[in-house]
Design an enzyme around this catalytic site. Structure first.
Site, mmCIF file in Angstrom:
data_model
loop_
_atom_site.group_PDB
_atom_site.id
_atom_site.type_symbol
_atom_site.label_atom_id
_atom_site.label_comp_id
_atom_site.label_asym_id
_atom_site.label_seq_id
_atom_site.Cartn_x
_atom_site.Cartn_y
_atom_site.Cartn_z
ATOM 1 N N GLY A 105 16.652 -1.697 -47.789
ATOM 2 C CA GLY A 105 15.754 -0.624 -46.725
ATOM 3 C C GLY A 105 15.176 0.422 -47.160
ATOM 4 O O GLY A 105 14.612 0.800 -46.233
ATOM 5 N N THR A 116 16.600 -2.996 -36.605
ATOM 6 C CA THR A 116 17.476 -2.663 -37.975
ATOM 7 C C THR A 116 18.976 -2.411 -37.998
ATOM 8 O O THR A 116 19.665 -2.591 -39.128
ATOM 9 C CB THR A 116 16.522 -1.192 -37.840
ATOM 10 O OG1 THR A 116 15.413 -1.465 -37.636
ATOM 11 C CG2 THR A 116 17.161 -0.608 -38.813
ATOM 12 N N HIS A 160 0.416 -1.091 -0.149
ATOM 13 C CA HIS A 160 0.050 -0.242 0.024
ATOM 14 C C HIS A 160 0.883 1.356 0.511
ATOM 15 O O HIS A 160 0.795 2.402 0.020
ATOM 16 C CB HIS A 160 -0.443 -0.256 0.845
ATOM 17 C CG HIS A 160 -1.808 -1.140 1.483
ATOM 18 N ND1 HIS A 160 -1.432 -2.432 1.980
ATOM 19 C CD2 HIS A 160 -2.622 -1.355 0.734
ATOM 20 C CE1 HIS A 160 -2.428 -3.091 1.660
ATOM 21 N NE2 HIS A 160 -3.489 -2.864 0.926
ATOM 22 N N LEU A 175 22.069 5.940 -41.809
ATOM 23 C CA LEU A 175 23.315 6.689 -41.533
ATOM 24 C C LEU A 175 24.490 6.189 -43.503
ATOM 25 O O LEU A 175 24.972 6.674 -43.820
ATOM 26 C CB LEU A 175 23.835 5.525 -41.617
ATOM 27 C CG LEU A 175 23.640 3.588 -42.518
ATOM 28 C CD1 LEU A 175 24.673 2.297 -41.895
ATOM 29 C CD2 LEU A 175 22.493 2.924 -42.851
ATOM 30 N N ASP A 195 21.275 11.867 -37.464
ATOM 31 C CA ASP A 195 21.028 11.179 -36.653
ATOM 32 C C ASP A 195 21.935 10.436 -36.082
ATOM 33 O O ASP A 195 23.364 10.351 -36.673
ATOM 34 C CB ASP A 195 20.366 10.308 -38.457
ATOM 35 C CG ASP A 195 20.001 8.974 -38.030
ATOM 36 O OD1 ASP A 195 18.769 8.804 -37.983
ATOM 37 O OD2 ASP A 195 20.864 8.076 -38.651
ATOM 38 N N PRO A 196 21.451 9.412 -35.310
ATOM 39 C CA PRO A 196 22.815 8.648 -34.126
ATOM 40 C C PRO A 196 23.060 6.960 -35.111
ATOM 41 O O PRO A 196 24.597 7.398 -35.234
ATOM 42 C CB PRO A 196 21.761 7.874 -32.754
ATOM 43 C CG PRO A 196 20.941 8.954 -33.457
ATOM 44 C CD PRO A 196 20.484 9.591 -34.651
#
Length: 594
Positions: free
Chosen positions: A499, A455, A226, A508, A570-571
């Site tokens: 892709g 991905t 609780h 990438l 973009d990583p």
């Protein structure tokens, strides 16, 4: 600092009744009494008032512990569940309504968690029902093992072990046994089970402020369900350490909470407290089973892992251990239609599970033919230097990639790339045929395929396969700079083909396409190959940085607002530029040194 917790609700005062309405809409076998808001009772839809020919098993208490208790109503488990307001014991009239609705000539067993409010309200309702001619028995469950005995008149709290008592009692009742027998089975089960909980956060009641009692980096041991404080606050530890501590507490020979000794057979329940992912519960279960077997000398016959008795949105888990015998196991394995009892758990639990071997590849390539060369040639040294530099760059870049990805994706780009880089580095030292550039590229793809999911993993696998196919077509002893450029171009084309991404899609490829173009341009102009490589790596960096200004056409970034995207590159593109640039600089350094 305290703040109002965010909830997907309407009026906080209606959460219990609206939960019940949703529950019975979801499960046709459930129904509720038409007494809202005072009477909140979920019951089996197939039980007619006053005519039920088996022992009725009723439990309940305050709401906020879902799926307990209403989610365990069904043939073979509870006949009805009495729902109080959140963390509030249900009133006597509501409990009486439930008893009257489902109790026939065989009588009724009340299974009550050991909290003062529940004991008083269920106890008074039981006495009133008896005065009306109903046969009533009550079993109090107090399975808490966190607080040292004795606890005065309060006793040990009722926790998730109550669910196992529900199952035992419900199965005995479904078998047609008498009220005395059902009560005896439930009482014995309640005395055989011990539970202890651990929390990483405090729960938030609907419409109320979130408490900041438990600070960052802390965990609470032995809490109730609780939100009440636990027995102790400690620094957060790895889950293996936490599980070990909890099991030692439950099975302590000093407190003797449960009559379990070495050589006994037990049932294990790992219970989420409402805000804990299944992944983390399974990690706890994975530790608890061998710990019980090896350290405590117990045979684990059943394992139940999931959320059974929660505390709203609390992050944490509890562990319950119950002494088992053939009779208890038969009742636990008996069929039930209760919607939240786990399926697929019955049957003997093996002492140890040996993983199934991974099937061998059907590839015709001889594994024995590949391996690290006895001595590296110049191409091998260059390739080794490039791979080491590229992978180490990604390993060191993990946190930055994750930070960017947490804003525009799912936050794991750095971790995924890290796994791939680490595997490549380890595999290279073990078996890459570095004097054979084509086969080395193929092996890089195999390393990625083995450890990189999602991905990114499949994209880089495609990248390496296409590059290998291009390099392997002529299979020269030494790969020329033009052939490397052709392989890069072929790899980019394959990624784009499968892709669906192209230049400007914020992926990438926005780093690799400019790199490929500059590399081919500079080689065509007659530049030194190393110089061309360096210039192309600068183009890769520029291309990756430019993704800040691109509108995404692929991946999870397509769901993110433009304002967020404008502040973050973009990583995936940054990762590609990073390894490409590191490889180029390493090649330059190696060539200059030789």
């Amino acid at each position: 600092m305290s703040s109002h917790g965010k909830k997907l609700i309407n009026d906080p005062n209606d959460v219990v009744t609206e939960f019940i309405e949703g529950l019975v809409e979801t499960f046709p076998g459930l129904q509720y009494l038409n007494g809202f808001p005072e009477v909140k009772v979920v019951l089996r839809a197939d039980v007619s008032i006053g005519t039920y020919d088996k022992v009725a098993v009723i439990s309940g208490g305050g709401s906020g512990h879902e799926p307990a208790h209403a989610g365990f109503v069904g043939e073979g488990m509870l006949t009805a569940a009495i729902c109080g307001d959140v963390f509030t014991s249900p009133p006597v009239d509501s409990i009486l309504a439930g008893i009257r609705a489902v109790t026939g000539p065989m009588g009724c067993l009340l299974v009550v968690k050991n909290y003062t409010g529940d004991r008083l309200n269920f106890g008074l309702a039981a006495e009133q029902a008896k005065s009306e001619g109903y046969k009533i028995e009550t079993v109090i469950v107090g399975d808490d093992c966190a607080l040292p005995p004795p606890r005065g008149i309060a006793g040990r709290r009722g926790l998730a072990g109550t669910i196992l008592v529900h199952k035992v009692a419900g199965a005995a009742a479904a078998a047609g046994r008498s009220l005395d027998d059902v009560a005896a089975e439930a009482k014995q089960a309640s005395e055989m089970v011990g539970t202890m909980g651990v929390a990483l956060s405090v729960c938030t009641l609907p419409g109320q402020v979130t408490s900041d009692r438990l600070g960052p980096g802390k965990m609470e041991l032995g809490l109730g369900i609780h939100g009440e404080p636990g027995a102790a606050v400690a620094d957060l530890q790895p889950v293996d350490v936490v599980v070990s501590h909890v099991l030692k507490q439950i099975l302590s020979t000093e407190t003797h909470y449960v009559p379990i000794t070495r050589g006994n057979r037990v049932v294990l329940m790992v219970n989420g407290l409402g805000g804990t992912p299944i992944m983390e519960l399974m990690i706890a279960a994975r530790k608890a089973v061998p710990q019980l077997q090896l350290e405590h000398g117990l045979a684990v016959d059943r394992v139940y892992t999931g959320s059974f008795m929660t505390s709203l949105d609390m992050a944490g888990f509890s562990i319950s251990v119950m002494k088992a015998d053939p009779a208890i196991l038969q009742l636990l394995d008996a069929p039930t239609k209760a919607p939240y009892w786990p399926v697929g758990v019955g049957g003997n639990h093996p002492p140890a599970k040996i993983p199934v071997p991974v099937p061998a590849s059907r590839s015709t390539r001889s594994e024995e033919a590949l391996g690290p060369p006895q001595e590296l040639n110049e191409q091998g040294y260059i390739l080794q230097a490039a791979i080491e530099a590229a992978t180490n760059e990604i390993i060191n870049f993990r946190d930055s990639l994750n930070e960017w990805d947490s804003k525009v994706g799912d936050g794991d780009c750095g971790s995924t790339m890290f796994r791939g880089a680490r595997a490549i580095l380890e595999d290279m030292r073990k078996h890459y045929p570095l004097n054979d550039a084509a086969e080395t590229v193929n092996e890089i793809g195999a390393s990625i395929r083995r450890v990189m999911g999602g991905t990114s993993g499949v994209i880089y696998d495609i990248f390496c396969r296409a590059a290998y196919a291009k390099l392997n077509r002529s299979a020269p002893a030494v790969i020329t700079s033009k052939q490397w450029a052709d392989a890069l171009e072929a790899a980019i084309s394959a990624v784009s083909k499968y892709g669906g991404a192209m230049a400007g899609y914020r992926t990438l490829l926005d780093a690799l396409i400019p790199a490929s173009a500059v590399l081919r341009e500079r080689l065509g102009a007659g530049d030194n190959p190393v110089t061309a490589f360096i210039l192309s790596s600068e183009a890769a960096l520029s291309g990756a940085e430019s993704t800040k200004h691109m509108h995404p056409q692929a991946g999870r970034s397509t769901y993110v607002s433009g304002d967020v995207l404008a502040s973050v590159p973009d990583p995936g593109a940054m990762a590609a530029a990073a390894w490409y640039r590191a490889a180029a600089l390493a090649v330059k350094k190696r060539v200059q040194a030789s």
